[in-house]
Design an enzyme around this catalytic site. Structure first.
Site, short mmCIF file in Angstrom:
data_model
loop_
_atom_site.label_atom_id
_atom_site.label_comp_id
_atom_site.label_asym_id
_atom_site.label_seq_id
_atom_site.Cartn_x
_atom_site.Cartn_y
_atom_site.Cartn_z
N LYS A 85 0.84 -1.33 0.01
CA LYS A 85 -0.04 0.00 -0.05
C LYS A 85 0.75 1.26 0.01
O LYS A 85 1.42 1.63 1.11
CB LYS A 85 -0.98 0.16 1.20
CG LYS A 85 -2.33 0.76 1.09
CD LYS A 85 -2.74 1.61 2.38
CE LYS A 85 -1.97 2.91 2.69
NZ LYS A 85 -1.67 3.81 1.80
N GLY A 134 7.39 5.61 7.58
CA GLY A 134 6.31 6.78 7.85
C GLY A 134 6.45 7.20 9.13
O GLY A 134 7.36 7.09 10.04
N SER A 135 5.20 7.85 9.55
CA SER A 135 5.26 8.55 10.87
C SER A 135 5.21 7.61 12.19
O SER A 135 4.86 6.42 11.95
CB SER A 135 4.33 9.73 10.95
OG SER A 135 3.08 8.72 10.85
N THR A 136 5.89 8.07 13.17
CA THR A 136 5.85 7.28 14.33
C THR A 136 4.54 6.97 14.89
O THR A 136 4.28 5.81 15.45
CB THR A 136 6.61 8.09 15.46
OG1 THR A 136 8.02 8.35 14.99
CG2 THR A 136 6.94 7.21 16.73
N VAL A 168 1.79 6.28 13.30
CA VAL A 168 1.13 5.22 12.56
C VAL A 168 1.73 4.09 12.88
O VAL A 168 1.05 2.95 13.04
CB VAL A 168 1.16 5.64 11.22
CG1 VAL A 168 0.79 4.39 10.41
CG2 VAL A 168 0.40 6.84 10.88
N GLU A 187 10.47 2.02 9.74
CA GLU A 187 11.56 3.23 10.06
C GLU A 187 10.57 4.53 10.12
O GLU A 187 9.84 4.64 9.23
CB GLU A 187 12.38 3.40 8.98
CG GLU A 187 13.45 2.13 8.76
CD GLU A 187 14.21 1.79 10.01
OE1 GLU A 187 14.63 3.04 10.62
OE2 GLU A 187 14.65 0.85 10.32
N CYS A 228 13.31 12.30 5.92
CA CYS A 228 13.42 11.87 7.38
C CYS A 228 14.70 12.34 7.93
O CYS A 228 14.64 12.60 9.16
CB CYS A 228 13.23 10.50 7.48
SG CYS A 228 14.17 9.60 6.15
N GLU A 250 8.78 16.85 15.47
CA GLU A 250 9.09 16.70 14.04
C GLU A 250 7.99 17.44 13.48
O GLU A 250 6.80 17.60 13.39
CB GLU A 250 8.64 15.00 13.60
CG GLU A 250 9.08 14.96 12.22
CD GLU A 250 8.96 13.56 11.68
OE1 GLU A 250 7.98 13.08 11.68
OE2 GLU A 250 10.29 13.18 10.77
#
Ligand code: NAD
Length: 541
Positions: free
Chosen positions: A212, A265-267, A269, A293, A327, A425
């Site tokens: 996805k 992606g983001s922490t 999620v 990551e 990132c 962030e």
């Protein structure tokens, strides 16, 4: 099956094209950009090698001109998720039975297709859909993805050749089996190379994948699937779906055959998905591998012995290239009082020459941020910094979303070591600077280590070797990638394996053997040539 112990071509990093003004390569890339800009792509999901449409069409808009839609994608439903999972599981046996050389050949061919006939197309897709300039597109969607494909093939063969010793009369072997079940790749908007690497490196190790991509990276994702199809990837091995992230994760992570998550992606999620896996742990046939990551709050710490021009250049490039949406982008800097006036002056002089606008004009160093949401978030931090008693906006700060989502490279100066933009962030072109007293070097290193929950990248600038050594030790756990006298961005596959710890991820180092190890389940085989025929050991007399 193979009757040779084949060796793969040695991987070397793909040379970065310069796209100098007037060159044939820049003309060719810009011509492709212009053609694709007008194409009005219709992008289907790819399940079992077939194009899948749906009743819901979603407009694709370019960050540099949000009135211009360059096409649409078909948004899928939970039925498409089911179908992608079932298809992957059906493809599993044949894919697993195929010799590794055949798999390697597919991905090496994909690398060559990308290095040659598809290079402009994937770069242009990344420029249009993700607002990268020619250089940023080239180092990401062409070079880094090519490197991932070629180096991973080499790492795979190194791994396969790692075999145990054998005592007399026996033969020990290690077999690197794919995971039992299907794998799930969830990829971010900001790197086409990551979008390509996450599903392909799992498939390379013999796994079948539901992928996805981010809904903000769909044009380039489509080109990636075109390349893999032309390279001969069999139907069903990687199934690309455009579905709601959360609902898809809920469905995938409730399936008994779910075997591994490869996420970038983001922490928040990632943590949500890890919780889902934990809650469903009793449902799975095997313990799923979890690789993620995630976010960062990457630092540059400057010692009073540092070279001013190197610091200013490291900050301008490290914080603002690709609009701070790497990132690894520098987003907080700690500068000694003695150097700050000169660093500031040099940065101001450099930023005065920086141009911002569409990637269609290659002289634009800064392009648009990815979305209205990102634009609003950046604007919020800038407006609060302007009003705060603790901080001021000292460079840039203008935001304009009339045509595209443009945010000027912005520097916030703060006197509060815990000021929000020094800890959180933002993922935009905003750098926050904290000026410290020169004699507080050691305390400042502690501050750098403890200010944010992340640990992705960081850099120290110093000429004094004792200062470098002190920072090296004090910041041992503050980043997964540490730079000395260089910007904290631009990791190269095979040279600086990339990944962070703490809230920045599981640190499984994309583009290395360490990452590939996560997608295999080892079987140890012992064969005895002459089996014992009596249970009695000599000590029994
Ligand atoms: P994101 O977390 O918004 O989205 C990543 C992917 O997750 C997308 O495919 C998205 O559709 C999907 N998703 C979103 N919500 C979901 C949910 N609730 N459940 C399941 N899936 C969901 O991240 P982004 O904006 O695409 O990328 C930026 C983030 O990625 C930043 O935090 C950045 O630091 C991080 N990043 C980290 C690295 C690294 O190597 N550490 C590399 C690139 C990006």
């Amino acid at each position: 099956m193979s009757k040779a112990i084949s060796q793969v071509p040695m991987a070397v990093n793909e040379p970065v094209r310069s796209y100098a003004p007037g060159s044939a390569e820049v003309k060719s890339l810009l011509a492709t950009y212009k053609a694709m800009w007008k194409e009005k792509a219709e992008i289907p999901m790819i399940i079992n090698g077939k194009e899948v449409q749906s009743s819901e069409k979603v407009r694709l808009v370019s960050p540099q001109d949000h009135q211009h839609d360059f096409g649409f994608y078909y948004k899928g439903t939970m039925q498409d998720v089911d179908s992608a999972i079932n298809t992957a599981l059906e493809a599993k046996e044949n894919w697993n039975n195929l010799g590794w050389e055949q798999r390697a050949a597919i991905f090496l061919k994909a690398a060559d297709l990308l290095a040659g006939p598809y290079r402009d197309r994937l770069n242009a897709a990344t420029m249009i859909g993700q607002s990268k300039n020619v250089h940023q597109a080239e180092i990401d969607s062409a070079c880094e993805f090519i490197d991932f494909l070629r180096f991973n093939v080499e790492f795979m063969t190194e791994m396969y050749s790692e075999q145990p010793v054998s005592d007399e009369g026996i033969w020990n072997r290690t077999e690197y089996r794919p995971l039992e079940g299907f794998c799930f790749a969830v990829t971010p908007f900001n790197f086409t190379a990551i979008a390509g690497n996450l599903p392909t490196c799992m498939a390379m190790m013999g796994n079948v994948v539901v992928w996805k991509p981010s809904d903000k990276q769909i044009l380039a994702a489509k080109v990636i699937m075109d390349i893999l199809t032309e390279a001969g990837l069999p139907a069903g091995v990687i199934n690309m779906i455009f579905t709601d992230g959360k609902e898809t994760a809920e469905k995938v992570m409730a399936h008994p055959d779910f075997a591994g998550l490869h996420f970038t992606g983001s922490t928040s999620v990632f943590q949500g998905m890890w919780k889902m896996i934990g809650n469903n742990i009793h449902k799975f046939k095997t313990y799923p591998r979890i690789v993620g990551e995630t976010g960062g709050k990457d630092f540059v710490v400057v010692h009073s012995s540092a070279n001013v021009d190197a610091v200013a250049t490291g900050l301008v490039r490290g914080a603002f290239e690709y609009q701070g949406q790497k990132c690894s982008a520098a987003s907080r800097a700690y500068v000694p009082k003695s150097l700050w006036p000169k660093v500031k002056e040099t940065m101001e002089a450099q930023l005065k020459t920086v141009k911002m606008g569409s990637p269609e004009d290659p002289s634009n160093f800064i392009n648009a941020v990815i979305s209205q949401g990102s634009f609003d978030k950046c604007k919020g931090y800038i407006e609060r910094a302007e009003k705060s008693a603790d901080s001021s906006v000292i460079m840039g700060g203008k935001c304009d979303d009339s045509r595209g989502w443009f945010v000027e490279p912005t520097v916030i100066l703060t006197t509060n070591p815990n000021y929000e933009s020094l800890c959180e962030e933002i993922f935009g072109p905003i750098l926050t600077v904290y000026v410290y007293e020169d004699e507080k070097w050691s305390e400042t290193l502690k501050l750098v280590d403890q200010t944010s929950p992340y640990s992705l990248t960081g850099a120290v600038f110093a000429q004094d070797r004792y200062a470098i050594a002190e920072a090296y030790k004090a910041l041992e756990n503050a980043s997964g990638n540490f730079y000395i006298n260089d910007k904290p961005t631009g990791a190269v596959v095979g040279q600086q394996p990339f990944g962070g710890a703490r809230a920045s991820g599981t640190n499984d180092k994309a583009g290395s053997k360490m990452n590939l190890m996560r997608w295999v389940s080892v079987r140890s085989i012992k064969e005895t040539f002459v089996s014992p025929k009596d249970y009695k050991y000599p000590y029994l007399g």
